[in-house]
Write a protein that holds these residues in place. Sequence first.
Motif, mmCIF file in Angstrom:
data_model
loop_
_atom_site.group_PDB
_atom_site.id
_atom_site.type_symbol
_atom_site.label_atom_id
_atom_site.label_comp_id
_atom_site.label_asym_id
_atom_site.label_seq_id
_atom_site.Cartn_x
_atom_site.Cartn_y
_atom_site.Cartn_z
ATOM 1 N N ALA A 105 0.837 -1.206 0.000
ATOM 2 C CA ALA A 105 0.000 0.000 0.000
ATOM 3 C C ALA A 105 0.868 1.252 0.000
ATOM 4 C CB ALA A 105 -0.929 -0.002 1.209
ATOM 5 N N LEU A 106 1.938 1.236 0.781
ATOM 6 C CA LEU A 106 2.847 2.385 0.801
ATOM 7 C C LEU A 106 3.518 2.574 -0.555
ATOM 8 C CD1 LEU A 106 4.512 1.857 4.310
ATOM 9 C CD2 LEU A 106 2.826 3.599 3.687
ATOM 10 N N GLY A 107 3.865 1.452 -1.206
ATOM 11 C CA GLY A 107 4.471 1.539 -2.534
ATOM 12 C C GLY A 107 3.522 2.143 -3.557
ATOM 13 N N ALA A 137 0.927 0.545 -12.894
ATOM 14 C CA ALA A 137 1.345 -0.307 -11.782
ATOM 15 C C ALA A 137 0.198 -0.542 -10.814
ATOM 16 C CB ALA A 137 2.533 0.344 -11.062
ATOM 17 N N ALA A 138 -0.579 0.506 -10.518
ATOM 18 C CA ALA A 138 -1.657 0.362 -9.548
ATOM 19 C C ALA A 138 -2.715 -0.617 -10.041
ATOM 20 C CB ALA A 138 -2.287 1.724 -9.263
ATOM 21 N N VAL A 139 -3.105 -0.506 -11.331
ATOM 22 C CA VAL A 139 -4.116 -1.401 -11.861
ATOM 23 C C VAL A 139 -3.602 -2.822 -11.896
ATOM 24 C CG1 VAL A 139 -5.475 -1.974 -13.913
ATOM 25 C CG2 VAL A 139 -5.254 0.407 -13.181
ATOM 26 N N ARG A 140 -2.351 -2.984 -12.322
ATOM 27 C CA ARG A 140 -1.768 -4.324 -12.357
ATOM 28 C C ARG A 140 -1.798 -4.949 -10.979
ATOM 29 N NH1 ARG A 140 2.390 -2.118 -15.368
ATOM 30 N NH2 ARG A 140 3.827 -2.396 -13.645
ATOM 31 N N TYR A 141 -1.455 -4.165 -9.938
ATOM 32 C CA TYR A 141 -1.370 -4.724 -8.597
ATOM 33 C C TYR A 141 -2.749 -5.121 -8.087
ATOM 34 C CZ TYR A 141 0.976 -5.687 -4.251
ATOM 35 O OH TYR A 141 1.511 -6.333 -3.182
ATOM 36 N N ARG A 142 -3.780 -4.289 -8.372
ATOM 37 C CA ARG A 142 -5.106 -4.602 -7.868
ATOM 38 C C ARG A 142 -5.684 -5.833 -8.551
ATOM 39 N NH1 ARG A 142 -5.829 1.081 -7.861
ATOM 40 N NH2 ARG A 142 -6.836 1.011 -9.891
ATOM 41 N N GLN A 173 10.019 -8.897 -6.916
ATOM 42 C CA GLN A 173 8.648 -8.557 -6.555
ATOM 43 C C GLN A 173 8.615 -7.551 -5.412
ATOM 44 O OE1 GLN A 173 6.764 -12.316 -5.700
ATOM 45 N NE2 GLN A 173 6.228 -12.689 -7.848
ATOM 46 N N LEU A 174 9.478 -7.749 -4.424
ATOM 47 C CA LEU A 174 9.493 -6.841 -3.267
ATOM 48 C C LEU A 174 9.880 -5.427 -3.678
ATOM 49 C CD1 LEU A 174 11.114 -9.158 -0.571
ATOM 50 C CD2 LEU A 174 8.812 -8.186 -0.483
ATOM 51 N N LEU A 175 10.846 -5.305 -4.585
ATOM 52 C CA LEU A 175 11.231 -3.976 -5.052
ATOM 53 C C LEU A 175 10.051 -3.285 -5.724
ATOM 54 C CD1 LEU A 175 14.776 -4.696 -6.540
ATOM 55 C CD2 LEU A 175 14.237 -3.618 -4.365
ATOM 56 N N ALA A 176 9.243 -4.059 -6.463
ATOM 57 C CA ALA A 176 8.067 -3.484 -7.117
ATOM 58 C C ALA A 176 6.961 -3.200 -6.109
ATOM 59 C CB ALA A 176 7.557 -4.428 -8.203
ATOM 60 N N GLU A 177 6.738 -4.134 -5.176
ATOM 61 C CA GLU A 177 5.657 -3.995 -4.206
ATOM 62 C C GLU A 177 5.862 -2.788 -3.288
ATOM 63 O OE1 GLU A 177 5.865 -7.789 -2.395
ATOM 64 O OE2 GLU A 177 4.820 -8.815 -4.033
ATOM 65 N N PHE A 178 7.109 -2.545 -2.912
ATOM 66 C CA PHE A 178 7.389 -1.452 -1.997
ATOM 67 C C PHE A 178 7.699 -0.149 -2.727
ATOM 68 C CE2 PHE A 178 7.522 -4.820 1.002
ATOM 69 C CZ PHE A 178 7.368 -4.259 2.260
ATOM 70 N N GLY A 179 7.671 -0.170 -4.060
ATOM 71 C CA GLY A 179 7.943 1.051 -4.805
ATOM 72 C C GLY A 179 9.302 1.613 -4.414
ATOM 73 N N ALA A 181 9.868 2.943 -1.462
ATOM 74 C CA ALA A 181 9.929 3.029 0.003
ATOM 75 C C ALA A 181 11.009 2.089 0.538
ATOM 76 C CB ALA A 181 8.571 2.686 0.605
ATOM 77 N N ARG A 182 12.256 2.457 0.291
ATOM 78 C CA ARG A 182 13.393 1.598 0.623
ATOM 79 C C ARG A 182 13.509 1.355 2.120
ATOM 80 N NH1 ARG A 182 19.037 2.363 1.276
ATOM 81 N NH2 ARG A 182 20.306 0.702 0.355
ATOM 82 N N ALA A 183 13.288 2.405 2.927
ATOM 83 C CA ALA A 183 13.388 2.245 4.372
ATOM 84 C C ALA A 183 12.310 1.291 4.877
ATOM 85 C CB ALA A 183 13.268 3.606 5.065
ATOM 86 N N ALA A 184 11.108 1.398 4.317
ATOM 87 C CA ALA A 184 10.022 0.518 4.729
ATOM 88 C C ALA A 184 10.341 -0.939 4.376
ATOM 89 C CB ALA A 184 8.714 0.951 4.068
ATOM 90 N N LEU A 185 10.913 -1.173 3.202
ATOM 91 C CA LEU A 185 11.287 -2.530 2.805
ATOM 92 C C LEU A 185 12.356 -3.080 3.735
ATOM 93 C CD1 LEU A 185 11.272 -4.976 0.976
ATOM 94 C CD2 LEU A 185 12.707 -3.736 -0.656
ATOM 95 N N ALA A 186 13.309 -2.259 4.131
ATOM 96 C CA ALA A 186 14.360 -2.708 5.054
ATOM 97 C C ALA A 186 13.768 -3.094 6.405
ATOM 98 C CB ALA A 186 15.412 -1.612 5.218
#
Length: 221
Positions: A105-107, A137-142, A173-179, A181-186
């Motif tokens: 969601a943050l991504g 990206a948003a439509v693909r993810y939903r 996938q994680l890089l795409a999912e988190f957009g 938001a590198r700190a959030a992914l960490a």
Amino acid sequence: MGALETKDPTDIVRLATAEALRRVAGEADLAGIVGTRLSDLGGGLRDVLRCALVAQRVAAPTRLIALCRDLALGPDAFDLLGHHLLGAVVGYRPGPDALVRVGGALGLARRELFTDRHPASGGPHRLPTRVGRRNSAAVRYRSAKPPEHLPSPPSWTCTGCGQEWPCAVKQSQLLAEFGGARAALAVYLGSCLLAAARDLPGLPLARARNRFLGWLPRRPF
């Protein structure tokens, strides 16, 4: 009620939102930007957590996006906000999938705020029209099915390919999912690292760090 004494998603939403707001209020620069809109921010963060933890789905957090636009929140400040939200949620151990949904969601919000800008708008926050955005990206993810390459505790192998998690596919996938938001992914991966260390006491700490965190890009992605 202690941070680790509840598994009820509704309780986690309430408690983690309050904790995230406390962290924001204690961050001088971020608190200065939010100002008197702290209550509004709480509503936006609650929406993110309700969707991820109660409804168990990923969606663009429109309320949070609108508030960030109103506050003219920059990408660094947004990443710090995401860091505090995920940091607050981690203490309640909602599980890796729930954390991925929060990060997803943050991504999506980050893409809406800082990537999908109208080139001719002259303003920093206008989105392009929806015409021709079917593949956004948003439509693909939903519309996509849930990711298949999920962690499988206590062995922490990948459900999609059987490799050590996060496998190469899941890393992408994680890089795409988190957009961005590198700190959030960490933060998310750090929580997975701690959980894996408990489940795999024989795993050397240096190897565990490299496996969960060593692949992260050093520059914003």
